[in-house]
Design a protein around this motif. Structure first.
Motif, PDB file in Angstrom:
ATOM      1  N   LEU A   1      20.678  -9.281 -20.412  1.00 17.05           N
ATOM      2  CA  LEU A   1      19.370  -9.332 -19.751  1.00 17.05           C
ATOM      3  C   LEU A   1      19.152  -8.101 -18.875  1.00 17.05           C
ATOM      4  CD1 LEU A   1      19.233 -13.113 -18.745  1.00 17.05           C
ATOM      5  CD2 LEU A   1      17.946 -11.982 -20.558  1.00 17.05           C
ATOM      6  N   GLU A   2      20.231  -7.637 -18.213  1.00 16.37           N
ATOM      7  CA  GLU A   2      20.119  -6.416 -17.413  1.00 16.37           C
ATOM      8  C   GLU A   2      19.700  -5.247 -18.292  1.00 16.37           C
ATOM      9  OE1 GLU A   2      20.333  -5.728 -14.302  1.00 16.37           O
ATOM     10  OE2 GLU A   2      21.183  -7.513 -13.365  1.00 16.37           O
ATOM     11  N   ARG A   3      20.360  -5.136 -19.472  1.00 12.12           N
ATOM     12  CA  ARG A   3      20.025  -4.031 -20.366  1.00 12.12           C
ATOM     13  C   ARG A   3      18.593  -4.152 -20.883  1.00 12.12           C
ATOM     14  NH1 ARG A   3      25.350  -5.178 -22.080  1.00 12.12           N
ATOM     15  NH2 ARG A   3      24.587  -6.368 -23.868  1.00 12.12           N
ATOM     16  N   LEU A   4      18.201  -5.385 -21.255  1.00 14.46           N
ATOM     17  CA  LEU A   4      16.834  -5.585 -21.727  1.00 14.46           C
ATOM     18  C   LEU A   4      15.823  -5.284 -20.629  1.00 14.46           C
ATOM     19  CD1 LEU A   4      17.193  -8.875 -23.814  1.00 14.46           C
ATOM     20  CD2 LEU A   4      16.805  -6.570 -24.689  1.00 14.46           C
ATOM     21  N   ASP A   5      16.138  -5.733 -19.408  1.00 11.93           N
ATOM     22  CA  ASP A   5      15.236  -5.478 -18.292  1.00 11.93           C
ATOM     23  C   ASP A   5      15.084  -3.978 -18.068  1.00 11.93           C
ATOM     24  OD1 ASP A   5      13.546  -5.998 -16.233  1.00 11.93           O
ATOM     25  OD2 ASP A   5      15.088  -6.634 -14.809  1.00 11.93           O
ATOM     26  N   GLY A   6      16.234  -3.264 -18.142  1.00  9.59           N
ATOM     27  CA  GLY A   6      16.173  -1.816 -17.987  1.00  9.59           C
ATOM     28  C   GLY A   6      15.393  -1.144 -19.101  1.00  9.59           C
ATOM     29  N   ALA A   7      15.593  -1.655 -20.351  1.00  4.64           N
ATOM     30  CA  ALA A   7      14.885  -1.064 -21.484  1.00  4.64           C
ATOM     31  C   ALA A   7      13.379  -1.279 -21.371  1.00  4.64           C
ATOM     32  CB  ALA A   7      15.406  -1.659 -22.792  1.00  4.64           C
ATOM     33  N   PHE A   8      12.978  -2.504 -21.011  1.00  3.92           N
ATOM     34  CA  PHE A   8      11.548  -2.776 -20.871  1.00  3.92           C
ATOM     35  C   PHE A   8      10.954  -2.007 -19.688  1.00  3.92           C
ATOM     36  CE2 PHE A   8      12.412  -6.840 -23.260  1.00  3.92           C
ATOM     37  CZ  PHE A   8      11.670  -6.469 -24.372  1.00  3.92           C
ATOM     38  N   ALA A   9      11.778  -1.885 -18.603  1.00  2.83           N
ATOM     39  CA  ALA A   9      11.281  -1.119 -17.453  1.00  2.83           C
ATOM     40  C   ALA A   9      11.073   0.341 -17.835  1.00  2.83           C
ATOM     41  CB  ALA A   9      12.267  -1.231 -16.298  1.00  2.83           C
ATOM     42  N   ALA A  10      12.027   0.885 -18.627  1.00  2.92           N
ATOM     43  CA  ALA A  10      11.868   2.276 -19.077  1.00  2.92           C
ATOM     44  C   ALA A  10      10.650   2.423 -19.976  1.00  2.92           C
ATOM     45  CB  ALA A  10      13.134   2.721 -19.810  1.00  2.92           C
ATOM     46  N   GLN A  11      10.438   1.391 -20.814  1.00  2.00           N
ATOM     47  CA  GLN A  11       9.269   1.437 -21.701  1.00  2.00           C
ATOM     48  C   GLN A  11       7.983   1.414 -20.887  1.00  2.00           C
ATOM     49  OE1 GLN A  11       8.248  -2.116 -24.019  1.00  2.00           O
ATOM     50  NE2 GLN A  11       8.241  -0.829 -25.853  1.00  2.00           N
ATOM     51  N   ARG A  12       7.936   0.500 -19.904  1.00  2.00           N
ATOM     52  CA  ARG A  12       6.739   0.431 -19.059  1.00  2.00           C
ATOM     53  C   ARG A  12       6.548   1.734 -18.281  1.00  2.00           C
ATOM     54  NH1 ARG A  12       8.716  -4.876 -18.212  1.00  2.00           N
ATOM     55  NH2 ARG A  12       9.748  -4.195 -16.293  1.00  2.00           N
ATOM     56  N   GLN A  13       7.681   2.295 -17.787  1.00  2.00           N
ATOM     57  CA  GLN A  13       7.589   3.547 -17.039  1.00  2.00           C
ATOM     58  C   GLN A  13       7.057   4.667 -17.920  1.00  2.00           C
ATOM     59  OE1 GLN A  13       8.434   3.976 -13.670  1.00  2.00           O
ATOM     60  NE2 GLN A  13       7.442   5.972 -13.970  1.00  2.00           N
ATOM     61  N   LEU A  14       7.536   4.684 -19.197  1.00  2.00           N
ATOM     62  CA  LEU A  14       7.068   5.716 -20.116  1.00  2.00           C
ATOM     63  C   LEU A  14       5.568   5.590 -20.367  1.00  2.00           C
ATOM     64  CD1 LEU A  14       7.629   8.033 -22.093  1.00  2.00           C
ATOM     65  CD2 LEU A  14       8.173   6.300 -23.832  1.00  2.00           C
ATOM     66  N   VAL A  15       5.117   4.347 -20.595  1.00  2.00           N
ATOM     67  CA  VAL A  15       3.692   4.135 -20.830  1.00  2.00           C
ATOM     68  C   VAL A  15       2.879   4.533 -19.612  1.00  2.00           C
ATOM     69  CG1 VAL A  15       1.930   2.390 -21.275  1.00  2.00           C
ATOM     70  CG2 VAL A  15       4.089   2.325 -22.532  1.00  2.00           C
ATOM     71  N   ASN A  16       3.364   4.133 -18.422  1.00  2.00           N
ATOM     72  CA  ASN A  16       2.646   4.485 -17.190  1.00  2.00           C
ATOM     73  C   ASN A  16       2.620   5.994 -16.979  1.00  2.00           C
ATOM     74  OD1 ASN A  16       2.200   1.779 -16.640  1.00  2.00           O
ATOM     75  ND2 ASN A  16       4.028   1.576 -15.371  1.00  2.00           N
ATOM     76  N   ASP A  17       3.785   6.626 -17.243  1.00  2.00           N
ATOM     77  CA  ASP A  17       3.851   8.072 -17.048  1.00  2.00           C
ATOM     78  C   ASP A  17       2.919   8.805 -18.006  1.00  2.00           C
ATOM     79  OD1 ASP A  17       5.686   7.643 -15.096  1.00  2.00           O
ATOM     80  OD2 ASP A  17       7.438   8.142 -16.316  1.00  2.00           O
TER      81      ASP A  17
END
Length: 481
Positions: free
Chosen positions: A252-268
């Protein structure tokens, strides 16, 4: 509809039910095997005991024939009939035994003290008669409609042709002997059934307790959604289930990090590309298509903005893949040769005076291309934020169990409150300077991927030094090609 009902019915056989079924099945099999084995052993012992008693009675009859006397006269026994008569009276068989004295094929004598009346079974006498004509003792099993007998027939002859033929018959009701022990095993069966009931109750409770983390895991998994991966499953104990729970939490930590990176990429992407797209759209809307100069100016501006968007996208993709196992391809490298190689490329940036100060020695495990990319980015920043004719110094040195690759400039310096922010995405100490603010975050990502760090020391008005520290042994996890 039928398939749905089938699945619902199948779910009645839960893991808890399967565990309980297996435990009860194994316990029942063990009890049955132990009981049946004990029953067979006891059955053989009963038969052996009966045979021993019959042989002992036969031996007594032999001794009586050799040296016995008639209790009525005190004289030695003279005839087979007298021998059988006296032996019949003396034999005292067990609880399920009987004695018969047979003369010339007829039952003449019976024991008054024998518990078993053999004459009550007419079929027994018919089976017994052929055995009385034998010259040697006989030990046989006779089966009648009433029961099964174990019989010993001991003949007695006067030694003359055509003389008296007598025999002593001793028999035990074998079924009755075994029945007494069979009752014990019926009691054993009842106790076993009760024990299985207790095992079922205790097993149900224990299985429920053991599987509770699994139920908690399933409930938590249902609650956890794509948009909220922050919940973690509580870990209790140190058993296999606790280890499984930890593994799920790590996932779950890895998934949370992956989704957070995805959201960060979209936001960026949306944050950084919105401005150039707005600029392009605005100029295209006001462009005078009849004016060749205006068209050429709009074209040049559009191409410049597109190139800038491409650079931003490339930088964002670099940051997005920084935690991917294939981001680095480390290998053994000589620190001195790496430093000199990077310095040669730095001097190609031009516009400044470049100086080489020192270099580290010895082997180091790094990704040469990524390290070169990071140091060149530091040098490019130094060129951007320093004045014409200023000096940029580069070098490397051994620090602890790693090396520092550093770049020093003579620029305006960085205020202390800005030194942390410049390593964040789109964070810039001087917003007026060109750039997206992604260079230093990329350098920090490369350093972290190697298990190192990037540091900044600066004095306002005098310049800044950026140092990329990398461990000699390489990153903690080395990705395979």
């Amino acid at each position: 509809m039928t398939r749905t009902k089938f699945r619902r019915g199948w779910r009645l056989f839960t893991v808890r039910g399967w565990i309980l079924t297996a435990v009860i099945g194994l316990a029942a099999l063990a009890m049955f095997t132990a009981g049946y084995t004990a029953y067979l052993i006891q059955d053989l012992r009963v038969e052996a005991r009966v045979d021993d008693e019959l042989r002992a009675s036969a031996e007594e009859f032999r001794l009586l024939a050799e040296s016995g006397v008639d209790p009525a006269t005190g004289e030695p026994l003279g005839s087979p009939t007298d021998l059988v008569r006296v032996a019949t009276g003396r034999q005292v068989p067990g609880s399920n035994g009987g004695v018969l004295g047979i003369v010339d094929g007829r039952i003449v004598y019976t024991s008054s003290v024998a518990p078993l009346d053999l004459r009550a079974d007419p079929e027994f006498e018919n089976h017994l008669r052929p055995l009385t004509d034998q010259d040697e003792p006989v030990l046989e099993t006779l089966q009648t409609a009433q029961t099964t007998y174990r019989v010993a027939v001991i003949p007695a002859h006067d030694g003359q042709d055509g003389g008296e033929q007598a025999a002593l018959a001793l028999a035990y009701d074998l079924d009755a002997e075994k029945r007494a022990f069979s009752e014990i095993f019926w009691v054993y069966a009842a106790v076993s059934a009760g024990s299985l009931g207790v095992v079922a109750l205790v097993g149900w409770a224990v299985a429920g307790r053991l599987l509770r983390p699994v139920r908690v895991l399933a409930d938590s998994a249902r609650r956890i959604g794509r948009e909220d991966l922050s919940e973690r499953i509580p870990v209790t104990g140190e058993d296999d289930l606790a280890e499984m729970t930890r593994s799920v939490n790590e996932m779950l930590e890895r998934l949370d990090g992956a989704f957070a990176a995805q959201r960060q990429l979209v936001n960026d992407v949306s944050h950084e590309l919105r401005t150039p797209l707005t600029v392009i759209s605005g100029h295209l809307q006001v462009m005078d298509t009849a004016d060749e100069a205006d068209v050429r100016e709009a074209r040049d501006l559009t191409l410049d903005e597109v190139h800038r968007m491409n650079r931003v996208i490339d930088d964002l993709l670099t940051l997005a893949t920084a935690e991917h196992p294939q981001f680095l391809r480390p290998g053994p490298t000589d620190a001195e040769a790496l430093t000199e190689e990077i310095f040669e490329k730095v001097t190609g940036l031009g516009g400044r005076s470049f100086s080489f100060e020192s270099h580290a020695r010895g082997p180091v495990v790094v990704d040469r291309q990524r390290v070169t990319q990071a140091v060149l980015q530091l040098a490019a920043n130094a060129v951007k934020f320093s004045g014409p004719g200023s000096t940029i110094v580069m070098g490397s040195r051994a620090v602890g169990d790693g090396i520092d690759l550093w770049v020093r400039d003579e620029g305006p310096g960085i205020r202390e409150e800005d030194r942390e922010r410049i390593f964040e995405r789109f964070g810039r100490a001087e917003p007026s300077k060109p750039g997206a603010g992604l260079g230093l975050p990329i350098v920090a990502a490369i350093a972290q991927a190697h298990g190192g760090e990037v540091r900044c020391t600066s004095e306002v008005g005098k310049g800044s030094t950026f140092a990329l520290w990398l461990p000699r042994s390489g990153p903690g996890v080395v990705a395979a090609d």
